[in-house]
Enzyme design. Structure first.
Site, PDB file in Angstrom:
ATOM      1  N   ARG A  80      -5.424  -0.648  -4.497  1.00  0.00           N
ATOM      2  CA  ARG A  80      -6.299  -1.166  -4.170  1.00  0.00           C
ATOM      3  C   ARG A  80      -7.148   0.084  -5.116  1.00  0.00           C
ATOM      4  O   ARG A  80      -7.475   0.866  -4.658  1.00  0.00           O
ATOM      5  CB  ARG A  80      -7.559  -1.966  -3.417  1.00  0.00           C
ATOM      6  N   ASP A 127      -9.812   1.503   3.793  1.00  0.00           N
ATOM      7  CA  ASP A 127     -10.952   1.418   2.473  1.00  0.00           C
ATOM      8  C   ASP A 127     -11.043   3.037   2.355  1.00  0.00           C
ATOM      9  O   ASP A 127     -10.564   3.694   2.571  1.00  0.00           O
ATOM     10  CB  ASP A 127     -12.543   0.897   2.819  1.00  0.00           C
TER      11      ASP A 127
END
Ligand SMILES: Cc1cc2nc3c(=O)[nH]c(=O)nc-3n(C[C@H](O)[C@H](O)[C@H](O)COP(=O)(O)OP(=O)(O)OC[C@H]3O[C@@H](n4cnc5c(N)ncnc54)[C@H](O)[C@@H]3O)c2cc1C
Length: 309
Positions: free
Chosen positions: A185, A135
């Site tokens: 992402r 992340d």
């Protein structure tokens, strides 16, 4: 204004202590977090995969300044990965890891501790037959996180990166990351960031998202389109077609509890659709960022708080 206040509150330990006494089952928390235990995460994964969805699990926690807590988080990931393997779910579920939860913010050698801990999780993921995505957190950690990613990819090239379209730097980061085998992402970004590093206007963030999508879809990597925004989803589909990308050479991603019908629609149409499933008891910061994205949820949230007492 409300968004910025909620994001500021996401870092307040006094409010955290008050709000965190709410049970995970209380309405607004349960909407975004299916449970606190590994079992609840595996159960949520099973239900989603039965609907043709893919999953990435996030063991909640961030900004730890306690080495034992970082080790606890690593163990939680190792346990979850074993459980996914044992339940035959590792072909459709991976994990997402925040480096600040595994030691990045520790003084002196935090980055090295986080790298070692992330390596342990990557090895456990590989043993289970799946992958890890790192992340991305606030902009003060971007360089460090990308450096850890570069190191990890030497041994675990399958490790996914995350970039945030609201940062001015991200289009350039996308160019660097759009190489063969690179899983990236693209999200808009969820933190409170200053004007010096980030677009503040949502239209500017949207325009940056499209520029980044163009780079990723034209490149040789594997784009992971993380957005609930219908315009971004349509544009991603059109760009994939323009670049003759087959379905499965990119994927869509959304958060647990947000636009679930749209998640199922995309999966039914044959798109790869992955749901980000957070679990664990450290849900406060995550919840506040979700409320900041959707201020209309705040009334519901305050009602949950009042009816608890
Ligand atoms: C899989 C995934 C992983 C992510 N990982 C990261 C990360 O590593 N780092 C990071 O900074 N951010 C991350 N994010 C969060 C992201 O940056 C955005 O904050 C979030 O996705 C909202 O942006 P959006 O693109 O959905 O667009 P928005 O314009 O915010 O939302 C579009 C529409 O989606 C719906 N929606 C959006 N948010 C909510 C909500 N909270 N509740 C209800 N409905 C909502 C609404 O209908 C809204 O109109 C991630 C998001 C996803 C989907």
């Amino acid at each position: 204004m409300l968004r910025r206040s909620l994001l500021a509150l996401s870092r307040s330990s006094r409010v955290k202590d008050l709000v965190s006494t709410m049970p995970v089952s209380s309405g607004i928390v349960a909407r975004y977090v299916p449970g606190e235990t590994t079992e609840s995460a595996v159960e949520a994964t099973r239900r989603l995969t039965e609907d043709g969805l893919l999953v990435t699990l996030d063991y909640l926690g961030e900004d730890t300044l306690d080495r034992a807590q970082a080790e606890h988080t690593v163990q939680a990931y190792v346990d979850a990965l074993k459980a996914l393997g044992a339940n035959g779910l590792s072909h459709s579920a991976e994990v997402s890891v925040k480096l600040s939860a595994v030691g990045q913010a520790l003084p002196d050698d935090g980055e090295k501790i986080a790298l070692d801990n992330a390596r342990t999780i990557c090895q456990a993921a590989r043993n289970a037959g799946t992958t890890v995505t790192l992340d991305m957190e606030d902009h003060t950690t971007t360089d460090s996180t990308l450096e850890v990613l570069r190191n990890l990819r030497q041994d675990f090239p399958e490790t996914g990166a995350v970039v945030q379209a609201y940062l001015h730097r991200t289009e350039a980061d996308c160019r660097e990351l759009a190489y063969e085998g690179s899983r990236v992402r693209l999200c808009k970004g969820a933190y409170k960031e200053p004007e010096s590093v980030a677009f503040q206007d949502k239209h500017d963030v949207g325009k940056s998202y499209v520029r980044c999508l163009k780079v990723l879809m034209a490149g040789r990597g594997y784009p992971m389109v993380a957005s609930h925004d219908p315009t971004m989803i349509d544009i991603a589909g059109a760009l994939a077609a323009r670049h003759n990308r087959q379905r499965g050479s990119y994927e869509f991603q959304m958060l647990f509890g947000i636009r679930p019908d749209e998640q199922r629609r995309l999966a039914r149409e044959g798109e790869k659709m992955r749901v980000y499933v957070p679990y664990g008891n450290e849900w406060y910061g995550y919840l506040m960022r979700r409320l900041a994205e959707r201020p209309s949820n705040v009334t519901f949230f305050l009602h949950s708080l009042v009816s608890k007492s």
